[in-house]
Design a protein around this motif. Sequence first.
Motif, PDB file in Angstrom:
ATOM      1  N   ILE A  35      -8.462  14.555  42.248  1.00  0.00           N
ATOM      2  CA  ILE A  35      -9.557  14.083  43.095  1.00  0.00           C
ATOM      3  C   ILE A  35     -10.720  13.581  42.248  1.00  0.00           C
ATOM      4  O   ILE A  35     -11.293  12.503  42.515  1.00  0.00           O
ATOM      5  N   LEU A  36     -11.085  14.329  41.206  1.00  0.00           N
ATOM      6  CA  LEU A  36     -12.186  13.907  40.332  1.00  0.00           C
ATOM      7  C   LEU A  36     -11.849  12.616  39.595  1.00  0.00           C
ATOM      8  O   LEU A  36     -12.713  11.758  39.379  1.00  0.00           O
ATOM      9  N   ALA A  37     -10.576  12.479  39.187  1.00  0.00           N
ATOM     10  CA  ALA A  37     -10.165  11.232  38.540  1.00  0.00           C
ATOM     11  C   ALA A  37     -10.307  10.057  39.498  1.00  0.00           C
ATOM     12  O   ALA A  37     -10.722   8.954  39.097  1.00  0.00           O
ATOM     13  N   GLY A  38      -9.977  10.295  40.777  1.00  0.00           N
ATOM     14  CA  GLY A  38     -10.172   9.241  41.773  1.00  0.00           C
ATOM     15  C   GLY A  38     -11.631   8.867  41.935  1.00  0.00           C
ATOM     16  O   GLY A  38     -11.968   7.685  42.108  1.00  0.00           O
ATOM     17  N   VAL A  39     -12.529   9.863  41.865  1.00  0.00           N
ATOM     18  CA  VAL A  39     -13.967   9.574  41.942  1.00  0.00           C
ATOM     19  C   VAL A  39     -14.404   8.690  40.772  1.00  0.00           C
ATOM     20  O   VAL A  39     -15.159   7.724  40.940  1.00  0.00           O
ATOM     21  N   MET A  40     -13.910   8.998  39.587  1.00  0.00           N
ATOM     22  CA  MET A  40     -14.350   8.291  38.376  1.00  0.00           C
ATOM     23  C   MET A  40     -13.852   6.851  38.334  1.00  0.00           C
ATOM     24  O   MET A  40     -14.570   5.938  37.924  1.00  0.00           O
ATOM     25  N   ILE A  41     -12.601   6.618  38.751  1.00  0.00           N
ATOM     26  CA  ILE A  41     -12.040   5.268  38.622  1.00  0.00           C
ATOM     27  C   ILE A  41     -12.308   4.415  39.847  1.00  0.00           C
ATOM     28  O   ILE A  41     -12.017   3.218  39.856  1.00  0.00           O
ATOM     29  N   GLY A  42     -12.858   5.019  40.917  1.00  0.00           N
ATOM     30  CA  GLY A  42     -13.035   4.299  42.162  1.00  0.00           C
ATOM     31  C   GLY A  42     -14.270   3.424  42.192  1.00  0.00           C
ATOM     32  O   GLY A  42     -15.006   3.284  41.203  1.00  0.00           O
ATOM     33  N   GLU A  43     -14.498   2.872  43.366  1.00  0.00           N
ATOM     34  CA  GLU A  43     -15.612   1.942  43.563  1.00  0.00           C
ATOM     35  C   GLU A  43     -16.955   2.591  43.299  1.00  0.00           C
ATOM     36  O   GLU A  43     -17.893   1.947  42.802  1.00  0.00           O
ATOM     37  N   TYR A  44     -17.077   3.888  43.591  1.00  0.00           N
ATOM     38  CA  TYR A  44     -18.347   4.586  43.435  1.00  0.00           C
ATOM     39  C   TYR A  44     -18.466   5.290  42.088  1.00  0.00           C
ATOM     40  O   TYR A  44     -19.438   5.995  41.850  1.00  0.00           O
ATOM     41  N   GLY A  45     -17.468   5.097  41.221  1.00  0.00           N
ATOM     42  CA  GLY A  45     -17.524   5.626  39.870  1.00  0.00           C
ATOM     43  C   GLY A  45     -17.700   4.503  38.866  1.00  0.00           C
ATOM     44  O   GLY A  45     -18.681   3.748  38.922  1.00  0.00           O
ATOM     45  N   PHE A  46     -16.723   4.365  37.972  1.00  0.00           N
ATOM     46  CA  PHE A  46     -16.774   3.294  36.972  1.00  0.00           C
ATOM     47  C   PHE A  46     -16.135   1.998  37.474  1.00  0.00           C
ATOM     48  O   PHE A  46     -16.034   1.029  36.715  1.00  0.00           O
ATOM     49  N   ASN A  47     -15.673   2.001  38.715  1.00  0.00           N
ATOM     50  CA  ASN A  47     -15.119   0.796  39.344  1.00  0.00           C
ATOM     51  C   ASN A  47     -13.991   0.184  38.517  1.00  0.00           C
ATOM     52  O   ASN A  47     -13.926  -1.020  38.311  1.00  0.00           O
ATOM     53  N   ILE A  48     -13.095   1.050  38.037  1.00  0.00           N
ATOM     54  CA  ILE A  48     -11.971   0.562  37.226  1.00  0.00           C
ATOM     55  C   ILE A  48     -10.861   0.021  38.118  1.00  0.00           C
ATOM     56  O   ILE A  48     -10.268  -1.012  37.820  1.00  0.00           O
ATOM     57  N   LEU A  49     -10.586   0.723  39.212  1.00  0.00           N
ATOM     58  CA  LEU A  49      -9.536   0.293  40.131  1.00  0.00           C
ATOM     59  C   LEU A  49     -10.116   0.102  41.521  1.00  0.00           C
ATOM     60  O   LEU A  49     -11.055   0.791  41.927  1.00  0.00           O
ATOM     61  N   GLU A  50      -9.540  -0.840  42.244  1.00  0.00           N
ATOM     62  CA  GLU A  50      -9.913  -1.073  43.630  1.00  0.00           C
ATOM     63  C   GLU A  50      -8.938  -0.349  44.543  1.00  0.00           C
ATOM     64  O   GLU A  50      -7.732  -0.326  44.290  1.00  0.00           O
ATOM     65  N   ARG A  51      -9.464   0.269  45.586  1.00  0.00           N
ATOM     66  CA  ARG A  51      -8.598   0.995  46.527  1.00  0.00           C
ATOM     67  C   ARG A  51      -7.902  -0.008  47.444  1.00  0.00           C
ATOM     68  O   ARG A  51      -8.310  -0.260  48.565  1.00  0.00           O
ATOM     69  N   ASP A  52      -6.805  -0.563  46.908  1.00  0.00           N
ATOM     70  CA  ASP A  52      -6.102  -1.617  47.628  1.00  0.00           C
ATOM     71  C   ASP A  52      -5.054  -1.026  48.569  1.00  0.00           C
ATOM     72  O   ASP A  52      -5.024   0.177  48.830  1.00  0.00           O
ATOM     73  N   SER A  53      -4.182  -1.902  49.057  1.00  0.00           N
ATOM     74  CA  SER A  53      -3.179  -1.475  50.040  1.00  0.00           C
ATOM     75  C   SER A  53      -2.183  -0.479  49.458  1.00  0.00           C
ATOM     76  O   SER A  53      -1.589   0.316  50.196  1.00  0.00           O
ATOM     77  N   SER A  54      -1.971  -0.511  48.124  1.00  0.00           N
ATOM     78  CA  SER A  54      -1.021   0.426  47.527  1.00  0.00           C
ATOM     79  C   SER A  54      -1.513   1.865  47.685  1.00  0.00           C
ATOM     80  O   SER A  54      -0.715   2.782  47.934  1.00  0.00           O
ATOM     81  N   PHE A  55      -2.830   2.094  47.548  1.00  0.00           N
ATOM     82  CA  PHE A  55      -3.360   3.437  47.718  1.00  0.00           C
ATOM     83  C   PHE A  55      -3.276   3.870  49.177  1.00  0.00           C
ATOM     84  O   PHE A  55      -3.062   5.050  49.468  1.00  0.00           O
ATOM     85  N   GLU A  56      -3.453   2.931  50.083  1.00  0.00           N
ATOM     86  CA  GLU A  56      -3.317   3.274  51.499  1.00  0.00           C
ATOM     87  C   GLU A  56      -1.873   3.624  51.836  1.00  0.00           C
ATOM     88  O   GLU A  56      -1.610   4.586  52.562  1.00  0.00           O
ATOM     89  N   LEU A  57      -0.920   2.849  51.278  1.00  0.00           N
ATOM     90  CA  LEU A  57       0.485   3.098  51.560  1.00  0.00           C
ATOM     91  C   LEU A  57       0.948   4.415  50.949  1.00  0.00           C
ATOM     92  O   LEU A  57       1.449   5.306  51.655  1.00  0.00           O
ATOM     93  N   PHE A  58       0.750   4.557  49.625  1.00  0.00           N
ATOM     94  CA  PHE A  58       1.201   5.773  48.963  1.00  0.00           C
ATOM     95  C   PHE A  58       0.392   6.980  49.430  1.00  0.00           C
ATOM     96  O   PHE A  58       0.894   8.099  49.444  1.00  0.00           O
ATOM     97  N   GLY A  59      -0.887   6.738  49.780  1.00  0.00           N
ATOM     98  CA  GLY A  59      -1.687   7.839  50.283  1.00  0.00           C
ATOM     99  C   GLY A  59      -1.143   8.384  51.585  1.00  0.00           C
ATOM    100  O   GLY A  59      -1.080   9.600  51.794  1.00  0.00           O
TER     101      GLY A  59
END
Length: 710
Positions: free
Chosen positions: A45-69
């Motif tokens: 969960i913390l890794a998701g915070v860091m790489i997400g839009e509200y962290g370092f913005n490394i990855l975008e929460r695209d459709s793959s995260f919605e599907l696999f999520g």
Amino acid sequence: MQWLDLGMKLPITDPTWIFFLVLVIILFAPILLNRLRIPHIVGMILAGVMIGEYGFNILERDSSFELFGKVGLYYIMFLAGLEMNMEDFKSIRTKAIVLGLLAFVIPMTLGFFSNVFILQFGFITSVLLASMYASHTLISYPIVIRYGISRQRSVSIAVGGTAVTDTLTLLVLAVISGMFKEEYSDLFWVWLVAKVVGLSALIIFFFPRIGRWFFRKYDDHVVQFIFVLAMVFLGAGLMELIGMEGILGAFLAGLVLNRLIPHVSPLMHHLEFVGNALFIPYFLIGVGMLIDVRILLVHGGALKVALVMTVMAMISKWIACWATQKIYRMNSLERELMFGLSNAQAAATLAAVLVGYNIILPDGQRLLNDDVLNGTVVLILFTCIISSFVTERAARRVAVKVDCEEMNAEQLEEEKFLIPVSNPETIENLMGMALVMKNPKRKGGFIALNVINDNATSQSDTMNGKRQLERAAMIATSAGVTLNMVTRFDLNIASGIVHTLKEVNASEVVIGLHRKATLVDSFLGNMTESLLKGTHKQVMIVKCLMPVNTLRRIVVAVPPKAEFEVGFFKWLERIARMGSQLGCKIHFFAHLDTQRYLEGYMNKNHAGVRSEFSELSTWDDLLLLTKQVNYDHLLVIVSARRGYISYDPSFDRLPHQITRYFSNNSLLVLFPDQYGDPQEMISYADLSQQQESPTYEQVGHWFYKWFKKK
């Protein structure tokens, strides 16, 4: 933003690099956090915070995260239903319902009043927000799986309570969302409940029957894995069609497929492996990417809402677990484990807040505003972290306690199954039978043996034997069990098995039933007869006409005085484990004196296993079992070697009776441990051929019939 001048921009959108970074997180997050004694779920969960839009913005929460999520979320609920011990659940279902109702009513009550008087929200908003406090997701369930305590009473209560609580929460969500639809009417919620009950009944009735038919027809593990996933998503999709969340359908699919997928089977190992390695971590990382920690520092209103939501949700869940503990006099460790499992907010909470956020009121405002949306994300973060820590701490203590108790209760003899392999058609069933009989806590204790006759030392025999051993090893590995492979050259197969038994100190032998090659050939075969004469260890002779996991009932025929044999409790423990793993009812047919020992052992050591007892006065009554044994039942015949306490002369007619009346049934002929060393020099009667009754027995029957006519 350029990244290392390689033409890559943040956030990364290339699917290859997205998947690579996610795999790196899944790989290294547990490794790094284990050293800090932080649950790896928190790391995801913390890794998701860091790489997400509200962290370092490394990855975008695209459709793959919605599907696999979504797959990961369904997987958590499915595994929760699949791991549940259904036999134990029947004894604690009342406790689970009580916990579920308390975990719904208490958060709804406390949450409603806090929302109205502290946050100053309206009636409908307060009800929907309070239902979010009541819902919870089994985020920390993989922790109890890792510690091997998923079948503990407190875990089953928490899982059952989750089903009750989330069902009620989703019903509230469906009713409130339906109020803002055009088709809403006064009977909307009644019709919704009717649809949920009807669909649940269809899933409970059809899914097990479809699954049992499929597993009997197709034995390929990959095909079975895809079939199970299809059933999970079918159940989830059907629930979504009627207006409910798919997590309820996934959980229900796990419950109804529970008995078809034994806990120690290769298929179960594959399901857990794929879920814990990919789908569930993907879901947790996706949850972390939704969290915006900055709102706590920027927006005071969001901070107040987040604080009230988090405190109310956690306090109300703790009160529900505490009340359940006091009502049923459970210990504090069980309460801690229930609280850890039922505290995390994610799935239904996200569904509720997103539905409420998208509902526009007549005055143009949202039913749940931005403060509630941001507060929900903070609620998810804190409850998931606290849930993981509490569950990790409690699970570790429970696992240590269980291991100590089992260590004290274990017999001195080490459990080792010796499985001779020669026929490729029987390897799967022999391994399956041994797997459901083994101690679930043991990861070893399997020896696959291939005996090669000294007179037939061709290269082809050696290669065929090696292939059979490798196939047995693959089956064991896929079930998470270690297996030792032994190749032995000996004068004959029976001698090789007997010598290997002594060398590895095996506790029992599992072999396939011999197929008669000629009319004069014996029922068991010369090899089995020699084996029985050569060892006093337990020998189990197996004939399976269908996969072990599709058996529906176990019928056990026990001879009189079987309780006086030294191996009585040993074979009874194996049968009880089989019934527990397969979820089958065990029907014992035995003499009344023997029944008392059977009932006492089952009630003391396997109270959760369904068992039934009927009288079998004499072995001549064995033919009465023809009405009790169906094609999908397993008939277990407990026999004995000639000259021992429970041996009966009528055993000589067993081969003829089995061949004539039970040829279309799966069969297990069991010769238990018996005292003394094998006495090969004594002339034994042929155990495998139909023999004439002794002269005194014939004369007795003649006089009995003559006086009966008179």
